[in-house]
Design a protein around this motif. Structure first.
Motif, PDB file in Angstrom:
ATOM      1  N   UNK A   1       0.821  -1.207   0.000  1.00 27.47           N
ATOM      2  CA  UNK A   1       0.000   0.000   0.000  1.00 27.47           C
ATOM      3  C   UNK A   1       0.860   1.265   0.000  1.00 27.47           C
ATOM      4  N   UNK A   2       1.918   1.277   0.826  1.00 27.72           N
ATOM      5  CA  UNK A   2       2.787   2.462   0.847  1.00 27.72           C
ATOM      6  C   UNK A   2       3.637   2.545  -0.419  1.00 27.72           C
ATOM      7  N   UNK A   3       4.006   1.388  -0.974  1.00 24.94           N
ATOM      8  CA  UNK A   3       4.740   1.408  -2.244  1.00 24.94           C
ATOM      9  C   UNK A   3       3.879   1.977  -3.364  1.00 24.94           C
ATOM     10  N   UNK A   4       2.595   1.663  -3.368  1.00 26.99           N
ATOM     11  CA  UNK A   4       1.692   2.225  -4.376  1.00 26.99           C
ATOM     12  C   UNK A   4       1.646   3.742  -4.256  1.00 26.99           C
ATOM     13  N   UNK A   5       1.458   4.242  -3.049  1.00 24.54           N
ATOM     14  CA  UNK A   5       1.423   5.704  -2.848  1.00 24.54           C
ATOM     15  C   UNK A   5       2.762   6.339  -3.196  1.00 24.54           C
ATOM     16  N   UNK A   6       3.863   5.665  -2.848  1.00 18.00           N
ATOM     17  CA  UNK A   6       5.193   6.177  -3.201  1.00 18.00           C
ATOM     18  C   UNK A   6       5.383   6.211  -4.716  1.00 18.00           C
ATOM     19  N   UNK A   7       4.864   5.210  -5.412  1.00 14.84           N
ATOM     20  CA  UNK A   7       4.953   5.193  -6.876  1.00 14.84           C
ATOM     21  C   UNK A   7       4.227   6.380  -7.484  1.00 14.84           C
ATOM     22  N   UNK A   8       3.071   6.708  -6.931  1.00 14.99           N
ATOM     23  CA  UNK A   8       2.334   7.873  -7.424  1.00 14.99           C
ATOM     24  C   UNK A   8       3.105   9.163  -7.167  1.00 14.99           C
ATOM     25  N   UNK A   9       3.653   9.314  -5.961  1.00 14.76           N
ATOM     26  CA  UNK A   9       4.409  10.526  -5.623  1.00 14.76           C
ATOM     27  C   UNK A   9       5.655  10.650  -6.493  1.00 14.76           C
ATOM     28  N   UNK A  10       6.374   9.552  -6.651  1.00 13.64           N
ATOM     29  CA  UNK A  10       7.593   9.545  -7.460  1.00 13.64           C
ATOM     30  C   UNK A  10       7.276   9.864  -8.919  1.00 13.64           C
TER      31      UNK A  10
ATOM     32  N   UNK B   1       0.137  16.247 -13.024  1.00 12.80           N
ATOM     33  CA  UNK B   1      -0.820  15.311 -12.428  1.00 12.80           C
ATOM     34  C   UNK B   1      -1.578  14.555 -13.518  1.00 12.80           C
ATOM     35  N   UNK B   2      -1.985  15.252 -14.550  1.00 15.92           N
ATOM     36  CA  UNK B   2      -2.696  14.601 -15.668  1.00 15.92           C
ATOM     37  C   UNK B   2      -1.780  13.682 -16.470  1.00 15.92           C
ATOM     38  N   UNK B   3      -0.485  13.946 -16.465  1.00 14.00           N
ATOM     39  CA  UNK B   3       0.448  13.171 -17.276  1.00 14.00           C
ATOM     40  C   UNK B   3       1.105  12.002 -16.566  1.00 14.00           C
ATOM     41  N   UNK B   4       0.851  11.837 -15.284  1.00 13.65           N
ATOM     42  CA  UNK B   4       1.492  10.763 -14.515  1.00 13.65           C
ATOM     43  C   UNK B   4       0.967   9.405 -14.975  1.00 13.65           C
ATOM     44  N   UNK B   5       1.823   8.606 -15.591  1.00 14.00           N
ATOM     45  CA  UNK B   5       1.376   7.334 -16.166  1.00 14.00           C
ATOM     46  C   UNK B   5       0.948   6.335 -15.107  1.00 14.00           C
TER      47      UNK B   5
END
Length: 166
Positions: free
Chosen positions: A58-67, A132-136
């Motif tokens: 779960x934290x890796x998913x959120x970290x992936x989004x932030x990164x 934000x719109x471009x984050x794959x």
């Protein structure tokens, strides 16, 4: 053509393939690995009776989004020739029970962008929204997305010749 592919930086042609693996014993942590990268120890988060002192899926998913947001913002601002000093990004993912399935239903991205004094803050906000719109990674997930952005100007503006900044 993808959004990031249209930017000035070179990119390999699609499709891209990414590989990760996980292994574990009957008890204890999980080793997550990918070729040529250091392994990470992971475990369930505290909400699922995990220890809370190592990364979880779960934290890796959120970290992936932030990164991904930060890397996309770099690419967007490089293409726009926009000068900035620092970006800080925190993502909160909300996991809920939908029907009988646990799933992330919302992602809130909190961003603080620090820019030099005199920077066009309207342009800064536009570029944050574009990132934000471009984050794959974010574009690959279900759930609603919200961007909470703050732009901070720091430092004295450069005074015109003949004037002294105070």
């Amino acid at each position: 053509m993808g959004y990031l592919q249209s930017l000035a930086s070179p990119m390999h042609p699609y499709p891209h393939r990414y590989v990760a693996s996980a292994s574990a014993e009957n008890m204890g942590g999980v080793a997550v690995a990918s070729p040529r990268l250091p392994s990470l120890e992971t475990a369930a988060p505290p909400q699922f009776d995990g220890p809370g002192d190592v990364w979880s899926p779960e934290t890796l998913l959120c970290a992936s989004l932030a990164d991904c947001f930060v890397l996309t913002f770099r690419a967007v601002t490089r293409a726009a020739r926009f000068d900035w000093l620092r970006v800080e990004c925190r993502v909160e993912g909300v996991l809920e029970l939908v029907g009988r399935v646990s799933q992330f239903t919302r992602y809130i991205t909190f961003v603080t962008l620090t820019v030099p004094a005199g920077t066009d803050t309207t342009k800064a906000r536009e570029l944050l929204e574009r990132a934000e719109r471009g984050c794959l990674i974010a574009n690959s997930l279900r759930g609603t997305r919200t961007l909470e952005a703050q732009v901070i100007s720091v430092g004295a503006a450069i005074a015109p010749v003949g004037e002294i900044a105070s």
